[in-house]
Design a protein around this motif. Structure first.
Motif, mmCIF file in Angstrom:
data_model
loop_
_atom_site.group_PDB
_atom_site.id
_atom_site.type_symbol
_atom_site.label_atom_id
_atom_site.label_comp_id
_atom_site.label_asym_id
_atom_site.label_seq_id
_atom_site.Cartn_x
_atom_site.Cartn_y
_atom_site.Cartn_z
ATOM 1 N N SER A 158 46.168 44.444 46.520
ATOM 2 C CA SER A 158 45.688 44.974 47.794
ATOM 3 C C SER A 158 44.211 45.326 47.659
ATOM 4 N N VAL A 159 43.445 45.043 48.696
ATOM 5 C CA VAL A 159 42.017 45.343 48.701
ATOM 6 C C VAL A 159 41.800 46.808 49.081
ATOM 7 N N ARG A 160 40.884 47.463 48.354
ATOM 8 C CA ARG A 160 40.491 48.836 48.669
ATOM 9 C C ARG A 160 38.970 48.901 48.718
ATOM 10 N N ARG A 161 38.433 49.316 49.880
ATOM 11 C CA ARG A 161 36.990 49.475 50.035
ATOM 12 C C ARG A 161 36.679 50.963 50.084
ATOM 13 N N SER A 162 35.733 51.403 49.259
ATOM 14 C CA SER A 162 35.357 52.818 49.230
ATOM 15 C C SER A 162 34.185 53.071 50.165
ATOM 16 N N SER A 163 33.896 54.346 50.387
ATOM 17 C CA SER A 163 32.828 54.712 51.313
ATOM 18 C C SER A 163 31.448 54.275 50.818
ATOM 19 N N GLU B 97 37.463 47.082 45.349
ATOM 20 C CA GLU B 97 38.325 46.859 44.203
ATOM 21 C C GLU B 97 39.659 46.297 44.673
ATOM 22 N N ALA B 98 40.318 45.601 43.766
ATOM 23 C CA ALA B 98 41.654 45.078 44.038
ATOM 24 C C ALA B 98 42.636 45.818 43.148
ATOM 25 N N GLY C 86 49.578 46.992 38.289
ATOM 26 C CA GLY C 86 48.883 48.212 37.887
ATOM 27 C C GLY C 86 47.431 48.038 37.527
ATOM 28 N N TRP C 87 46.962 46.806 37.391
ATOM 29 C CA TRP C 87 45.572 46.582 37.038
ATOM 30 C C TRP C 87 44.671 46.890 38.235
ATOM 31 N N VAL C 88 43.515 47.479 37.973
ATOM 32 C CA VAL C 88 42.510 47.714 38.998
ATOM 33 C C VAL C 88 41.262 46.907 38.613
ATOM 34 N N ILE C 89 40.846 46.003 39.493
ATOM 35 C CA ILE C 89 39.747 45.096 39.193
ATOM 36 C C ILE C 89 38.657 45.268 40.242
ATOM 37 N N VAL C 90 37.447 45.585 39.789
ATOM 38 C CA VAL C 90 36.304 45.722 40.697
ATOM 39 C C VAL C 90 35.841 44.333 41.117
ATOM 40 N N LEU C 91 35.681 44.156 42.433
ATOM 41 C CA LEU C 91 35.296 42.862 42.974
ATOM 42 C C LEU C 91 33.843 42.892 43.442
ATOM 43 N N PRO C 92 33.164 41.760 43.374
ATOM 44 C CA PRO C 92 31.781 41.716 43.854
ATOM 45 C C PRO C 92 31.732 41.799 45.371
ATOM 46 N N ASP C 93 30.604 42.243 45.898
ATOM 47 C CA ASP C 93 30.419 42.272 47.346
ATOM 48 C C ASP C 93 30.343 40.840 47.883
ATOM 49 N N GLY C 94 30.556 40.708 49.196
ATOM 50 C CA GLY C 94 30.350 39.413 49.828
ATOM 51 C C GLY C 94 31.612 38.634 50.102
ATOM 52 N N ARG D 176 46.202 41.990 51.822
ATOM 53 C CA ARG D 176 46.925 41.492 50.646
ATOM 54 C C ARG D 176 46.262 40.182 50.208
ATOM 55 N N ILE D 177 45.912 40.116 48.944
ATOM 56 C CA ILE D 177 45.258 38.927 48.398
ATOM 57 C C ILE D 177 45.910 38.546 47.079
ATOM 58 N N LYS D 178 45.494 37.409 46.570
ATOM 59 C CA LYS D 178 45.854 36.996 45.213
ATOM 60 C C LYS D 178 44.565 36.850 44.415
ATOM 61 N N ILE D 179 44.585 37.379 43.211
ATOM 62 C CA ILE D 179 43.434 37.294 42.321
ATOM 63 C C ILE D 179 43.722 36.239 41.260
#
Length: 359
Positions: free
Chosen positions: A245-250, A255-256, A261-269, A277-280
């Motif tokens: 799941s995508v999470r955008r902070s203020s 991050e995904a 349980g993994w948390v992965i920081v995603l690049p902007d854009g 809901r996405i697949k990484i």
């Protein structure tokens, strides 16, 4: 010249649709590979080009000329089948020159052409032998010689290396590439082996369920797969896929949060919104070991040492993850390790499996 175009080509057998509106263009002189799982339609597509099956709808063009109603022997196309189909009672020379013999070409001309082809395929010392006295690789070369002696503008190969052992397949891949350079013919090659496709092709056409999943140069397929099917089919070991799941902070960071349980920081854009809901997709070589404690950690369940590289498998309730690492690592089964994803190396796909392009 031998450019191939398939425009909206369809083929059905009874009520079963095997080819479902395929559009493909192969340039003159290209080495194109049709690849996909069993039943995807790649061999049927090859037979449509050869004229061994009729097209139900759409059009096959060769250098801009419609071939739909042209007989197979009038198309200027040669085909090498999976089975060698050599005549056991004939010598190598007779097998190679058989098509010229049928055309009543003078014997001395046939002999000269056979010797030329045999030299190209390194068969000169075997011309008097019969197929039973040849190895698998030698028989395959005879079958190729029988095809190319007709000087076709297009050569079709239907899984020609599947009957060979691993070492012979590697050798024959190199020989086929050399032969393509010498002949400068357009080649269409069918295989289910994505390693063959990656190492030989100028262009790969990935087929799934009778449709084109993606058509591109090998490195483009690897780096920019259009969907999860291509992403996981091309590459060995296969791409890791995580549902997240995508999470955008203020502060604008994205991050995904993966289901494992993994948390992965995603690049902007990337055009994904908070809560999507996405697949990484993570290639095994884009995972590396880091010291504990780490943001991502996992327990090693399988270690596969191949010398120059080592594969580590990490099992979790939602599946498994494979990392491709240097061959001299000392990690053992059962060990907890820290992992890190190479920055900006993730592939993002939407819930339908289509690639999410960066903005």
């Amino acid at each position: 010249m031998a450019a191939i175009e398939l425009n909206g080509v369809q083929k059905s057998f009874g009520t079963v649709d095997v080819i479902k509106g395929v559009d493909i263009r192969i340039e003159d002189g290209e080495f194109a590979v049709f690849v996909g799982p069993s039943g995807c339609g790649k061999s049927t597509l090859l037979r449509l080009i050869a004229g061994l099956e009729s097209i139900n709808a759409g059009e096959f063009l060769l250098d801009g000329k419609s071939m739909n109603e042209v007989a197979p022997d009038k198309r200027g196309i040669a085909m090498v089948f999976q089975s060698y189909a050599l005549y056991p009672h004939m010598t190598v020379a007779q097998n190679i020159g058989f098509s010229l013999d049928l055309k009543k070409v003078p014997k001395d001309e046939i002999r000269a052409e056979v010797e030329k082809v045999a030299e190209m395929l390194q068969l000169s010392e075997l011309l008097d032998r019969r197929p039973a006295a040849l190895s698998g690789g030698q028989r395959q070369r005879v079958a190729i010689g029988r095809a190319i002696i007709k000087k076709p503008s297009v050569i079709l190969f239907d899984e020609p290396l599947s009957n060979l052992d691993a070492s012979l397949r590697v050798q024959m891949r190199a020989e086929l590439q050399r032969l393509h350079q010498e002949l400068a013919a357009t080649v269409v090659y069918v295989t289910h082996d994505q390693i063959e496709a990656m190492t030989m092709a100028d262009r790969i056409v990935v087929l799934k369920d009778g449709e084109v999943a993606q058509s591109a140069a090998p490195i483009d397929l690897y780096k920019r797969p259009a969907n999860t099917f291509v992403g996981t089919f091309i590459g060995s070991p296969r791409m890791n896929l995580l549902s997240a799941s995508v999470r955008r902070s203020s502060d604008g960071s994205v991050e995904a949060r993966a289901d494992n349980g993994w948390v992965i920081v995603l690049p902007d854009g990337f055009s994904a919104f908070d809560g999507d809901r996405i697949k990484i997709g993570i290639r095994p070589e884009h995972l590396r070991l880091v010291a504990l404690p780490a943001a991502i950690s996992a327990k090693v369940s399988v270690v596969e040492r191949l010398g120059v590289e080592t594969y580590l498998t990490f099992n979790h309730p939602k599946g498994s993850i494979v990392a491709r690492l240097e061959g001299d690592i000392t990690v053992k089964v059962g060990e907890q390790v820290g992992l890190e994803v190479t920055e900006n190396a993730c592939h993002l796909f939407d819930s339908s499996g289509a690639s999410i392009q960066s903005g």
